[in-house]
Each structure stands twice: as structure tokens, then as C-alpha cells.
Enzyme design. Structure first.
Site, PDB file in Angstrom:
ATOM      1  N   HIS A  14      -1.796  35.548 -35.230  1.00  0.00           N
ATOM      2  CA  HIS A  14      -3.064  36.267 -35.115  1.00  0.00           C
ATOM      3  C   HIS A  14      -2.765  37.701 -34.700  1.00  0.00           C
ATOM      4  O   HIS A  14      -2.176  37.924 -33.644  1.00  0.00           O
ATOM      5  CB  HIS A  14      -3.971  35.610 -34.067  1.00  0.00           C
ATOM      6  CG  HIS A  14      -4.371  34.214 -34.434  1.00  0.00           C
ATOM      7  ND1 HIS A  14      -5.544  33.915 -35.087  1.00  0.00           N
ATOM      8  CD2 HIS A  14      -3.720  33.036 -34.277  1.00  0.00           C
ATOM      9  CE1 HIS A  14      -5.614  32.611 -35.297  1.00  0.00           C
ATOM     10  NE2 HIS A  14      -4.508  32.047 -34.821  1.00  0.00           N
ATOM     11  N   ARG A  16      -5.392  40.060 -34.917  1.00  0.00           N
ATOM     12  CA  ARG A  16      -6.680  40.600 -34.466  1.00  0.00           C
ATOM     13  C   ARG A  16      -7.046  41.891 -35.205  1.00  0.00           C
ATOM     14  O   ARG A  16      -6.456  42.225 -36.227  1.00  0.00           O
ATOM     15  CB  ARG A  16      -6.677  40.859 -32.947  1.00  0.00           C
ATOM     16  CG  ARG A  16      -6.137  39.716 -32.085  1.00  0.00           C
ATOM     17  CD  ARG A  16      -6.969  38.480 -32.161  1.00  0.00           C
ATOM     18  NE  ARG A  16      -6.589  37.507 -31.138  1.00  0.00           N
ATOM     19  CZ  ARG A  16      -6.828  36.205 -31.259  1.00  0.00           C
ATOM     20  NH1 ARG A  16      -7.382  35.700 -32.329  1.00  0.00           N
ATOM     21  NH2 ARG A  16      -6.491  35.383 -30.286  1.00  0.00           N
ATOM     22  N   ASN A  41      -9.482  34.766 -38.526  1.00  0.00           N
ATOM     23  CA  ASN A  41     -10.604  34.519 -37.590  1.00  0.00           C
ATOM     24  C   ASN A  41     -10.874  35.741 -36.721  1.00  0.00           C
ATOM     25  O   ASN A  41     -10.935  35.670 -35.501  1.00  0.00           O
ATOM     26  CB  ASN A  41     -10.345  33.274 -36.725  1.00  0.00           C
ATOM     27  CG  ASN A  41      -9.115  33.408 -35.851  1.00  0.00           C
ATOM     28  OD1 ASN A  41      -8.184  34.148 -36.179  1.00  0.00           O
ATOM     29  ND2 ASN A  41      -9.083  32.710 -34.734  1.00  0.00           N
ATOM     30  N   HIS A 187      -0.416  24.012 -37.019  1.00  0.00           N
ATOM     31  CA  HIS A 187      -0.168  23.715 -35.603  1.00  0.00           C
ATOM     32  C   HIS A 187      -0.418  22.245 -35.261  1.00  0.00           C
ATOM     33  O   HIS A 187      -1.283  21.931 -34.441  1.00  0.00           O
ATOM     34  CB  HIS A 187      -0.977  24.639 -34.685  1.00  0.00           C
ATOM     35  CG  HIS A 187      -2.418  24.861 -35.089  1.00  0.00           C
ATOM     36  ND1 HIS A 187      -3.282  23.834 -35.394  1.00  0.00           N
ATOM     37  CD2 HIS A 187      -3.140  26.007 -35.204  1.00  0.00           C
ATOM     38  CE1 HIS A 187      -4.458  24.334 -35.691  1.00  0.00           C
ATOM     39  NE2 HIS A 187      -4.398  25.654 -35.584  1.00  0.00           N
ATOM     40  N   LEU A 231      -5.574  25.687 -28.807  1.00  0.00           N
ATOM     41  CA  LEU A 231      -6.200  24.602 -29.557  1.00  0.00           C
ATOM     42  C   LEU A 231      -5.527  24.438 -30.915  1.00  0.00           C
ATOM     43  O   LEU A 231      -5.295  25.440 -31.579  1.00  0.00           O
ATOM     44  CB  LEU A 231      -7.694  24.901 -29.748  1.00  0.00           C
ATOM     45  CG  LEU A 231      -8.513  24.812 -28.448  1.00  0.00           C
ATOM     46  CD1 LEU A 231      -9.928  25.306 -28.664  1.00  0.00           C
ATOM     47  CD2 LEU A 231      -8.511  23.380 -27.903  1.00  0.00           C
ATOM     48  N   ASP A 260       1.264  30.357 -34.139  1.00  0.00           N
ATOM     49  CA  ASP A 260      -0.109  30.451 -33.638  1.00  0.00           C
ATOM     50  C   ASP A 260      -0.187  31.402 -32.444  1.00  0.00           C
ATOM     51  O   ASP A 260      -1.035  31.230 -31.560  1.00  0.00           O
ATOM     52  CB  ASP A 260      -0.679  29.076 -33.267  1.00  0.00           C
ATOM     53  CG  ASP A 260      -2.205  29.097 -33.268  1.00  0.00           C
ATOM     54  OD1 ASP A 260      -2.793  30.066 -33.756  1.00  0.00           O
ATOM     55  OD2 ASP A 260      -2.804  28.141 -32.743  1.00  0.00           O
ATOM     56  N   HIS A 264      -4.882  37.101 -26.179  1.00  0.00           N
ATOM     57  CA  HIS A 264      -6.197  37.280 -25.545  1.00  0.00           C
ATOM     58  C   HIS A 264      -5.980  38.184 -24.343  1.00  0.00           C
ATOM     59  O   HIS A 264      -5.169  37.859 -23.467  1.00  0.00           O
ATOM     60  CB  HIS A 264      -6.770  35.943 -25.075  1.00  0.00           C
ATOM     61  CG  HIS A 264      -7.225  35.060 -26.199  1.00  0.00           C
ATOM     62  ND1 HIS A 264      -8.484  35.117 -26.736  1.00  0.00           N
ATOM     63  CD2 HIS A 264      -6.565  34.105 -26.902  1.00  0.00           C
ATOM     64  CE1 HIS A 264      -8.604  34.237 -27.705  1.00  0.00           C
ATOM     65  NE2 HIS A 264      -7.442  33.602 -27.836  1.00  0.00           N
TER      66      HIS A 264
HETATM   67  O1  DOR Z   1      -5.379  28.360 -29.546  1.00  0.00           O
HETATM   68  C1  DOR Z   1      -5.834  28.881 -30.544  1.00  0.00           C
HETATM   69  N1  DOR Z   1      -6.092  30.214 -30.592  1.00  0.00           N
HETATM   70  N2  DOR Z   1      -6.113  28.123 -31.610  1.00  0.00           N
HETATM   71  C2  DOR Z   1      -6.760  28.599 -32.672  1.00  0.00           C
HETATM   72  O2  DOR Z   1      -7.014  27.842 -33.576  1.00  0.00           O
HETATM   73  C3  DOR Z   1      -7.216  30.012 -32.705  1.00  0.00           C
HETATM   74  C4  DOR Z   1      -6.437  30.855 -31.797  1.00  0.00           C
HETATM   75  C5  DOR Z   1      -7.050  32.221 -31.549  1.00  0.00           C
HETATM   76  O3  DOR Z   1      -7.442  32.875 -32.513  1.00  0.00           O
HETATM   77  O4  DOR Z   1      -7.130  32.637 -30.396  1.00  0.00           O
HETATM   78 ZN    ZN Z   2      -4.251  30.025 -35.169  1.00  0.00          ZN
END
Ligand code: DOR
Ligand code: ZN
Length: 363
Positions: A14, A16, A41, A187, A231, A260, A264
Site C-alpha cells: 500500500h 496510499r 484502497n 495475505h 487484517l 501487505d 498508518h
Molecule cells: O491490515 C490491513 N491493512 N489489511 C488490509 O486489507 C488493508 C490494509 C490497509 O490498507 O491498511
Molecule cells: Zn493489503
């Protein structure tokens, strides 16, 4: 001990949007990564292939340009999957594939994880024209395999959980309804998912993260180490054994690296915790640690070969692009991870978040 390896591919990460993107990309470059699959996402999601972004969706075309302008131009491959939503059309799939911009699509269970509220239940896609268009155009379906909307007691219990339910009940139907669809089970975290992928035809592969190879629910709960909260959540030690066996077994071609890594800048909030472990800068070291924890001797030829397959070779082979001809190195020596400072705030890499040092370093 030192390892000299082809540069590796992270087939699930990711990056972002916004001012932190260059820092996230640089962290991947710094760890010998030759290319990525960057998940869609974002906010708004990457839910169209071409055209101008609007308030509801960005496009793959625009996101690729943004990533490349922020450092991703040095990668050998950048794949951005299309986020499957209620607005996805078969024409979008066919035209996108023809343009070369669209190489994969991502299924999110509605409300199952970060920014997954645009997801559509899998049963609405099964045997439908979206997946058929993907099949006809030889695209890869990346699946976040968890049953959505379960009550807490079914979401995670000693003998059942959302992922196991999805692999037991939904995946067999998907494989049967779409006999030519290429699928990456993203994952994976459970014995059920690992077993499913092993038994499935070769068109089915899977990514495994470092945290799911290294840790269990006990590690998360002991001290409520929220930097390990992602997740699907880490599971039990017998699940981890199945993942380790899948990733490390000699000659396997279905399982590959997909970190993954999910930065954050705020993990814990007053009413919960953002899901995602950040492993930018340290993922190959963590994977080497996981292989050793799985009793693979990385100083042996067979050990090195199975590590190289998982980290550097299987992913490119599954997606159909060449492995890297560039090299990077790892060394068995301890090292600490540092907080990543970004223009959006600080991000804590998983080992720092767990107060652990790496036993492997980049060379
Ligand atoms: O832990 C996760 N973080 N699982 C995901 O599926 C999305 C990801 C995120 O974008 O932070
Ligand atoms: Zn992911």
C-alpha cells in the site's frame, strides 16, 4: 552469513496518496525491491482505469502517473489493480486490459478492512459478467478472502473464522464458476487457506506476509501490541505452521512475497485501531527471519533456493513478467528499525512497534 539475491517483488503493498507517498516508495526501493503491486484502497478508491479522477474514484492511469512521479519510475514493474465496486463494468475490464493499464482487479469484502466500504459481496460477482470478462482477458483476481458481516463470535473463534469460512464456502464455488480465472489469494493466514491453495490448480497462487509467517494471535494479545494488528488478523500456531510449510517447501511455485505493508500514521484511536503493519525498509529481513524460524538453513543451497523462489521468482512467474536481473544483499547481523518520518506524520515499522531487533540486515 550473506545472501546475494535477485531484487525481489512485493506483490501486495500500500503506497496510499498524498505527501507521504515518496517516503513509502523510497522505503521499498531501499530494501532491494524491484517492483510492486500497489493496492487500490485509496481515498477515493482506484475504481476506474482511465480518465479524470472525480470525488468518487481515481483511475489506474492517474495513480500510476502519481506513483511514478514520486519515485516509482525506477521499479521494473508497477501493477495497480482495479478496485471492484458496484460501478465496475465488463467494458471497463475489456478496454482496460486492451490498453495494457489493467492487469489485475482487487476484491474487497464490504467493510472488511481499511477503505473497503466500496466492496461488493463475492456472491454477487460469482458466475457474473465482470469475472467472465476478467477470465476472457486473462487478468488476475486478487482476493481479500474473508467472509464479511459475521457476528464477533463467528469472526474469530477457536475452530472457525472469517477466512476459513470464505475458503470453505465461497472459494470452491468461485473456482468452479470461473474455470480459467487466475486468482491470487492475498495475505493468507489460516491452515484452511494454505491447504486450499496447495490443492487448487496452478492458476491459483497466494501471497503471505512476514507477520503471518512470524507471529500469532498470542504475540498480538500479549501486551496488546497494536502495531501487529492487521487484517486478516494473525492466527494460531498451527495456522502459522501451515503457512511456513507452504512458503518454504522445496520447489513450490504457488506462494510468494506480498508484504501487505500498510502504513498508518495513526494506529491506535480512542475507539479502535487501524489495521495494517508497516514493513517498508525491513520486509526481506523479516522474511529471512521467518524462513529461519521455519527451520530453513539459509546457508545451505536448498535453503537459499527456497527463499529465492518465495521472495524473488514465484511472484514474477505467476504474474508473467521476468524476474529481476539486478541483485541485492542480506547479511545475518542484528539491526534496529527506525521510525519513518513522512510529510504526513511518523510511521512505526513492525519490529520497532514490537520492540524487537531484526536478526538480518540489508547489505
Ligand atoms: O491490515 C490491513 N491493512 N489489511 C488490509 O486489507 C488493508 C490494509 C490497509 O490498507 O491498511
Ligand atoms: Zn493489503
Amino acid at each position: 552469513m550473506q545472501l546475494d539475491l535477485p531484487k525481489w517483488f512485493d506483490l501486495h503493498t500500500h503506497f496510499r496518496q498524498g505527501p507521504a507517498v515518496p517516503a513509502y516508495i523510497q522505503a521499498h526501493i531501499d530494501m532491494g525491491c524491484a517492483g510492486v503491486l500497489a493496492m487500490p484502497n485509496t481515498k477515493p478508491p482506484i475504481a476506474r482505469v482511465t480518465g479524470e479522477p472525480d470525488a468518487e474514484s481515481w483511475t489506474i492511469e492517474r495513480y500510476l502517473n502519481e506513483l511514478k512521479a514520486n519515485g516509482a519510475d525506477v521499479f521494473e514493474q508497477v501493477i495497480v489493480p482495479l478496485y471492484l465496486t458496484r460501478n465496475t463494468t465488463p467494458a471497463m475490464i475489456a478496454d482496460g486490459a486492451e490498453s495494457g493499464l489493467l492487469r489485475a482487479c482487487k476484491y474487497y469484502p464490504p467493510h472488511g478492512t481499511t477503505n473497503s466500504e466500496h466492496g461488493v459481496p463475492m456472491k454477487e460477482f460469482l458466475d457474473g459478467d465482470i469475472l467472465r470478462a476478467m477470465e476472457e482477458n486473462n487478468l488476475v483476481l486478487c482476493i481479500h478472502g474473508e467472509q464479511h458481516a459475521l457476528p464477533g463470535e463467528d469472526y474469530l473463534a477457536a475452530n472457525r473464522n472469517a477466512e476459513a469460512i470464505f475458503y470453505r464456502e465461497t472459494m470452491p464455488r468461485l473456482l468452479e464458476a470461473h474455470p480459467n480465472l487466475r486468482i491470487v489469494c492475498e495475505h493468507i493466514t489460516t491452515a484452511e487457506a494454505a491447504r486450499f491453495v496447495r490443492k487448487a490448480p496452478d492458476r491459483v497462487g497466494a501471497t503471505i506476509t512476514p507477520q503471518h509467517l512470524l507471529y500469532t494471535l498470542g504475540h498480538l494479545i500479549q501486551g496488546l501490541k497494536y502495531h501487529l494488528y492487521c487484517l486478516p488478523v494473525v492466527k494460531f500456531d498451527d495456522d502459522r505452521d501451515f503457512l511456513r510449510d507452504a512458503a518454504t517447501s522445496a520447489g513450490q511455485s504457488k506462494f510468494f512475497a506480498g508484504t501487505d505493508s500498510a502504513p498508518h500514521t495513526t494506529k491506535a484511536t480512542e475507539c479502535g485501531c487501524a489495521a495494517g503493519c508497516f514493513t517498508g525498509g525491513c520486509a526481506p529481513q523479516l522474511y529471512a527471519m521467518a524462513f529461519e524460524e521455519s527451520r530453513i538453513d539459509l546457508s545451505s543451497k536448498s535453503g537459499r533456493e527456497s527463499f529465492e523462489r518465495f521472495l524473488c521468482l514465484n511472484g514474477p512467474a505467476f504474474y508473467g513478467f521476468p524476474a529481476s536481473t539486478e541483485r541485492f544483499g542480506l547479511e545475518r547481523s542484528p539491526c534496529k528499525t527506525e521510525v519513518l518520518e513522512t510529510a504526513d506524520g511518523n510511521v512505526t515499522p513492525l519490529p520497532s512497534g514490537l520492540n524487537l531487533d531484526l536478526t538480518w540486515s540489508l547489505r
